[in-house]
Design a protein around this motif. Structure first.
Motif, mmCIF file in Angstrom:
data_model
loop_
_atom_site.group_PDB
_atom_site.id
_atom_site.type_symbol
_atom_site.label_atom_id
_atom_site.label_comp_id
_atom_site.label_asym_id
_atom_site.label_seq_id
_atom_site.Cartn_x
_atom_site.Cartn_y
_atom_site.Cartn_z
ATOM 1 N N GLU A 144 0.736 -1.159 -0.167
ATOM 2 C CA GLU A 144 -0.496 -0.180 -0.190
ATOM 3 C C GLU A 144 1.289 1.237 0.396
ATOM 4 N N LEU A 145 1.961 0.635 0.916
ATOM 5 C CA LEU A 145 2.960 2.459 0.757
ATOM 6 C C LEU A 145 3.459 2.363 -0.507
ATOM 7 N N ARG A 146 3.934 1.218 -1.002
ATOM 8 C CA ARG A 146 4.147 1.787 -2.904
ATOM 9 C C ARG A 146 3.596 2.471 -3.480
ATOM 10 N N LEU A 147 2.139 2.299 -3.583
ATOM 11 C CA LEU A 147 0.960 2.571 -4.662
ATOM 12 C C LEU A 147 1.188 3.802 -4.146
ATOM 13 N N ARG A 148 1.332 4.418 -2.818
ATOM 14 C CA ARG A 148 0.757 6.021 -2.954
ATOM 15 C C ARG A 148 1.837 7.095 -3.207
ATOM 16 N N PRO A 149 1.281 7.803 -3.580
ATOM 17 C CA PRO A 149 2.572 9.309 -4.518
ATOM 18 C C PRO A 149 3.235 9.822 -3.429
ATOM 19 N N ARG A 150 4.740 9.867 -3.443
ATOM 20 C CA ARG A 150 5.242 10.279 -2.856
ATOM 21 C C ARG A 150 5.366 11.954 -2.459
#
Length: 151
Positions: A144-150
């Protein structure tokens, strides 16, 4: 042209066909064929190998030819005595049958014992453990964290 009559299989016939096609019936048939072949081997073992040794030990007598005449004339062999109409107790043939039975029973004992051990080993094997639930949760959080935009 006469109307066609639809023939329907009786329910018992359908059940019988299903019964015959089950794996256990086929396995039983294969077992019977192998058993018949094994019986031939055991018969040869007893009559051609064991009986001569036993006959030698009891004084050179043909072991399968030991018999007791109950009534009638005794002849040179069991078959000749029976052909003459005598009533006989075929002690040697009975002993052959007992020896054959013991050999078959011993072989079956070992087969069943080996199969039981194999089945215990199969049943004793636990399925490989799945991933730890906390590891699964952490994997989901990471994905899930990988899918969020930074930012």
């Amino acid at each position: 042209m006469p109307p066609s009559i639809a023939l329907r299989e009786p329910a018992w016939l359908q059940e019988f066909k299903a019964f015959l096609m089950r794996g256990s019936v086929v396995e039983l048939a294969v077992g019977l064929v192998i058993g018949a072949a094994f019986t031939t081997i055991v018969t040869s073992l007893v009559e051609d190998l064991i009986n001569p040794v036993i006959g030698l030990l009891i004084g050179g007598v043909d072991f399968s030819n030991i018999f007791v005449v109950l009534s009638g004339e005794r002849r040179a062999s069991l078959e000749a005595t029976r052909e003459g109409g005598a009533a006989v107790l075929a002690v040697g043939k009975f002993a052959n049958t007992i020896i054959k039975f013991l050999i078959v029973a011993f072989a079956i004992f070992w087969v069943v014992r080996i199969l039981a051990r194999l089945r215990v080993h199969e049943l004793g094997k636990a399925p490989p453990p799945g991933p730890d639930p906390s590891l699964l949760l952490l994997t989901e959080i990471r994905d899930e964290l990988r899918l969020r935009p930074r930012a």
